[in-house]
Write an enzyme that holds these catalytic residues in place. Structure first.
Site, PDB file in Angstrom:
ATOM      1  N   ASN A   1      46.636  82.054  48.032  1.00 34.59           N
ATOM      2  CA  ASN A   1      47.746  81.103  47.896  1.00 34.59           C
ATOM      3  C   ASN A   1      48.945  81.964  47.497  1.00 34.59           C
ATOM      4  O   ASN A   1      49.314  82.059  46.331  1.00 34.59           O
ATOM      5  CB  ASN A   1      47.450  80.063  46.814  1.00 34.59           C
ATOM      6  CG  ASN A   1      46.311  79.151  47.229  1.00 34.59           C
ATOM      7  OD1 ASN A   1      46.123  78.874  48.414  1.00 34.59           O
ATOM      8  ND2 ASN A   1      45.528  78.691  46.263  1.00 34.59           N
TER       9      ASN A   1
ATOM     10  N   GLU B   1      33.251  85.805  53.831  1.00 30.43           N
ATOM     11  CA  GLU B   1      33.884  85.785  52.513  1.00 30.43           C
ATOM     12  C   GLU B   1      32.898  85.150  51.540  1.00 30.43           C
ATOM     13  O   GLU B   1      32.562  83.975  51.661  1.00 30.43           O
ATOM     14  CB  GLU B   1      35.176  84.961  52.575  1.00 30.43           C
ATOM     15  CG  GLU B   1      35.881  84.823  51.240  1.00 30.43           C
ATOM     16  CD  GLU B   1      37.188  84.022  51.337  1.00 30.43           C
ATOM     17  OE1 GLU B   1      37.971  84.229  52.291  1.00 30.43           O
ATOM     18  OE2 GLU B   1      37.418  83.168  50.462  1.00 30.43           O
TER      19      GLU B   1
ATOM     20  N   GLU C   1      33.260  79.974  40.685  1.00 28.56           N
ATOM     21  CA  GLU C   1      34.054  78.741  40.635  1.00 28.56           C
ATOM     22  C   GLU C   1      33.150  77.513  40.527  1.00 28.56           C
ATOM     23  O   GLU C   1      33.447  76.577  39.802  1.00 28.56           O
ATOM     24  CB  GLU C   1      34.925  78.642  41.898  1.00 28.56           C
ATOM     25  CG  GLU C   1      35.661  77.322  41.995  1.00 28.56           C
ATOM     26  CD  GLU C   1      36.531  77.183  43.239  1.00 28.56           C
ATOM     27  OE1 GLU C   1      36.623  78.145  44.028  1.00 28.56           O
ATOM     28  OE2 GLU C   1      37.116  76.103  43.421  1.00 28.56           O
TER      29      GLU C   1
ATOM     30  N   ASP D   1      32.719  74.895  50.930  1.00 30.78           N
ATOM     31  CA  ASP D   1      33.497  75.687  49.982  1.00 30.78           C
ATOM     32  C   ASP D   1      32.652  76.260  48.853  1.00 30.78           C
ATOM     33  O   ASP D   1      32.714  75.756  47.729  1.00 30.78           O
ATOM     34  CB  ASP D   1      34.624  74.816  49.389  1.00 30.78           C
ATOM     35  CG  ASP D   1      35.622  75.635  48.582  1.00 30.78           C
ATOM     36  OD1 ASP D   1      35.565  76.865  48.648  1.00 30.78           O
ATOM     37  OD2 ASP D   1      36.460  75.026  47.890  1.00 30.78           O
TER      38      ASP D   1
ATOM     39  N   ARG E   1      34.503  67.190  56.663  1.00 29.08           N
ATOM     40  CA  ARG E   1      35.156  68.480  56.395  1.00 29.08           C
ATOM     41  C   ARG E   1      34.329  69.649  56.935  1.00 29.08           C
ATOM     42  O   ARG E   1      34.882  70.669  57.351  1.00 29.08           O
ATOM     43  CB  ARG E   1      35.353  68.585  54.879  1.00 29.08           C
ATOM     44  CG  ARG E   1      35.893  69.886  54.418  1.00 29.08           C
ATOM     45  CD  ARG E   1      36.253  69.796  52.953  1.00 29.08           C
ATOM     46  NE  ARG E   1      36.435  71.120  52.392  1.00 29.08           N
ATOM     47  CZ  ARG E   1      36.689  71.360  51.116  1.00 29.08           C
ATOM     48  NH1 ARG E   1      36.794  70.367  50.264  1.00 29.08           N
ATOM     49  NH2 ARG E   1      36.839  72.597  50.688  1.00 29.08           N
TER      50      ARG E   1
ATOM     51  N   GLU F   1      45.227  73.671  52.752  1.00 29.80           N
ATOM     52  CA  GLU F   1      45.539  73.225  51.396  1.00 29.80           C
ATOM     53  C   GLU F   1      47.024  73.383  51.075  1.00 29.80           C
ATOM     54  O   GLU F   1      47.402  73.861  50.003  1.00 29.80           O
ATOM     55  CB  GLU F   1      44.677  73.976  50.371  1.00 29.80           C
ATOM     56  CG  GLU F   1      43.193  73.722  50.544  1.00 29.80           C
ATOM     57  CD  GLU F   1      42.318  74.298  49.444  1.00 29.80           C
ATOM     58  OE1 GLU F   1      42.662  75.341  48.882  1.00 29.80           O
ATOM     59  OE2 GLU F   1      41.267  73.686  49.169  1.00 29.80           O
TER      60      GLU F   1
END
Ligand code: GCV
Length: 663
Positions: free
Chosen positions: A178, A354, A360, A332, A303, A259
């Site tokens: 981001n 990745e 997280e 995710d 999704r 996003e």
């Protein structure tokens, strides 16, 4: 010896043991590189450089020759014992460095070093950490303090370089995907140059995440349309500026049209248009573009389908210095996901996986969850050779112990080792890591204790899946912070695909997302054989059952139990495992230094309490739909649902190593 003397000497031994545990405290800052400088400098001859310096400082054995040898694979090396010497050969400095660390690892783990005939080469040329570090020093999804790049401390940078080189990592993306446009300001680039200069001796190249709208937001242009000549010129000039400062700059990582981040679609262009334009300006410098496939929009009914839907039309249309960077699963980084079907669907595009090293969705820096088994599971579906590279989202911050949890260091370590060789087993890597991090070759830790803590590591991922999201459940986390359970979270105005009910779809009939051919048809994105397997509730592996099916509460499971009872037992098993981890660790107290022992123990206690929180919150909530009793032969919830729904966790609490959840 008289009885009295025996007693006295026993007392002395006891006290010596006690004081060494108390005084030998370690803070974890040396990671797995707990090498003490050698008492006498060994004779190291041949190619000068970091490999030589490392060996001169830490090697405790006989003479070593560092030799350049043409024709060897990039970063590969050989280590051979020849005529009383050890010869490390490689075509370049990086290979010599990796060979040197291999040798030091043998020394540190107590392996014989006298009759060596080793030949190694990495599976991937690019083995890259992604830091989600922001310019203000915060780290998105980071649980180990602030960014190490905020005010790069030379000693810390050197240790970071050594640690990465010791496991073969050769690239680092310095900033968050981001990305702020300012990441490309001259001031930021000068800072990146400083870091690149410090990491170069360790064979590490730097990369940057970019904001696709930079030509507008930083450059003042009216558009960032990748087909506009002045936009291309802006990027070309910027790239030239970067390479003047950092001649070995690696390239860009891009999160586009995801996003809320800008991307080529904002200008009526495609992912391929955007990626290829950047690839064009980087090509003269041999730079690459890592273009992320993490895209989804709130309108879609599933999704999990979206990456394939958006990227398949461009298979074969990306420039040859573009690599599509795909998260291991289609949603995710959930505790368990099937692999992302994009990996087997795309046939003519360079791809890289990745992984997320930072936890997280796996208990942040509070839970001991060793991730190699999860990554190995991915490789049981996706052939390592079908990938061009491997990236891992770093779990590193400015905490003294780097990762917030001493055992989280193992995930950084395992990522590097697997990027070098994805066929290493989770056990091999964990054993190697434990031997370097906690147990010296000649220490007195009983083998049984070592085996038990190894088993804890190996069981920890599955245990976490059990107490958080067994049987294919996913994304039932608390909104926003992703630490604790909130399967009921559905506030008005929040987009559906950011709320748990979108994923678990609990109702009176059952639980789970119907992704079969009768549902969202996500199964169709997998190769035929897997499509058939996943599509049928009777053949679908139970560990992804509610991922692919809306499972009736009374569905008969392989254990003979009905689905509801199985779910209850899975959650409860997870809780018992978490408690067992604590018991195993407690038994290690005499053999681990006091500081690290205490810090890990504190975390394991949090983990055991959190596991109960997860079990009780999820079962009590799902029970409002299943209307079935909790089976008698398991531990019953110790909380009430109302109580669970009141729990509010302050973000600072789970980022703060000392705390778990609070009211
Ligand atoms: C960097 C998830 C995370 C975000 C992250 C995003 C991504 O949505 O919660 O913090 O943003 O993935 O990978 O881009």
């Amino acid at each position: 010896m008289t009885k009295k003397r025996i007693l006295i000497s026993m007392l002395v031994l006891l006290l010596a043991g006690w004081s060494s545990a108390a005084t030998g405290d370690e803070d974890g800052s040396r990671l797995w590189l707990r090498l003490d400088p050698a008492a006498t400098t060994a004779t190291i001859t041949g190619v000068k450089g970091t490999a030589m310096t490392e060996l001169q400082t830490y090697w405790q054995g006989g003479p070593i020759v560092l030799k350049r040898q043409k024709g060897m694979p990039q970063d590969g090396y050989t280590i051979k014992s020849q005529g009383g010497k050890t010869v490390i050969a490689a075509s370049g400095d990086a290979g010599l460095l990796y060979g040197a660390y291999h040798l030091l690892r043998l020394q540190q783990t107590g392996q014989p070093c006298d009759a060596l005939d080793i030949s190694e080469q990495p599976a991937y040329d690019l083995r890259i950490l992604n830091h989600w570090d922001n310019p203000n020093g915060t780290v998105e999804r980071g649980f180990a303090g602030k960014s190490i790049f905020l005010n790069p401390d030379p000693a810390r940078m050197q240790m970071y370089g050594r640690a990465n080189a010791s496991i073969g990592i050769n690239g680092t993306v310095l900033n968050n995907v981001n990305a702020k446009p300012e990441a490309l300001s001259t001031e930021s680039l000068l800072k990146a140059k400083g870091i690149a200069d410090q990491l170069r001796p360790y064979g590490i190249r730097v990369y940057l995440s970019i904001n696709f709208a930079s030509p507008m937001r930083l450059g003042g242009l009216k558009t960032a349309d990748p087909m506009e000549a002045d936009v291309v010129k802006w990027w070309r000039d910027k790239v030239d500026e970067i390479y003047k400062l950092i001649p070995d700059f690696g390239g860009f990582l891009v999160k586009a049209n995801s996003e809320g981040e800008p991307g080529p679609q904002d200008f009526g262009r495609t992912h391929a248009d955007g990626a290829n334009m950047l690839a064009g300006v980087l090509r003269p410098h041999k730079g690459i573009v890592m273009w992320r496939a993490f895209v989804y929009n709130p309108q879609s009914s599933d999704r999990a389908n979206q990456a394939c839907e958006e990227f398949m039309p461009f298979d074969g249309k990306f420039a040859d210095n573009v690599i599509i960077q795909i998260k291991n699963g289609p949603v995710d980084f959930q505790p368990r996901e099937p692999y992302s079907p994009l990996f087997t669907a795309m046939k003519q595009t360079a791809m890289m996986v990745e992984f997320q090293i930072t936890q997280e969705y796996l208990g942040a820096a509070n839970h001991l969850v060793y991730l190699a088994p999860m990554w190995r599971e991915f490789f049981s579906f996706v052939k390592p050779s079908s990938l061009r590279a491997m990236a891992g989202v770093a779990n590193i911050g400015d905490n003294v112990n780097w990762c917030g949890h001493h055992f989280a260091q193992a995930n950084w370590y395992a990522f590097g080792r697997l990027a070098w060789n994805p066929s290493l087993t989770s056990g091999q890597i964990a054993e190697e890591w434990l031997a370097q991090t906690f147990f010296a070759p000649n220490d007195n830790t009983p083998q049984a204790c070592k085996t038990q803590i190894l088993d804890v590591m190996l069981a920890s991922h599955e245990a976490c899946v059990s107490y958080m999201m067994p049987l294919g459940l996913h994304h039932i986390f608390a909104g926003n912070h992703h630490y604790g359970p909130e399967p009921w979270y559905k506030p008005a105005g929040v987009r559906a695909d950011w709320t748990p009910p979108y994923y678990h779809k609990a109702d009176a009939t059952g639980l789970g997302f119907d992704r079969t051919l009768k549902g969202s048809a996500n199964v169709r994105q997998y190769p035929d054989e897997l499509c058939r397997l996943y599509n049928d509730i009777n053949t679908c592996p139970e560990n992804v059952l509610t991922w692919f099916h809306h499972v009736p509460w009374d569905h008969k499971m392989k254990s003979g139990r009905i689905f509801w009872d199985e779910l209850c037992h899975k959650y409860d098993d997870g809780v018992h495992q978490a408690r067992h981890f604590l018991a195993v660790w407690d038994a290690l107290q005499p053999y681990v230094d006091g500081q690290r022992f205490g810090e890990v123990q504190r975390k394991l206690r949090i983990q055991a309490r959190d596991a109960e929180w997860w079990r009780d919150a999820c079962l009590l909530y799902f029970q409002t739909f299943s209307k079935r009793p909790i089976p008698q032969d398991m531990e019953h919830p110790v909380h009430n649902l109302d109580e669970m729904m009141q729990f509010r966790i302050r973000i600072s609490n789970y980022e703060n190593p000392a705390c778990g959840y609070t009211k």
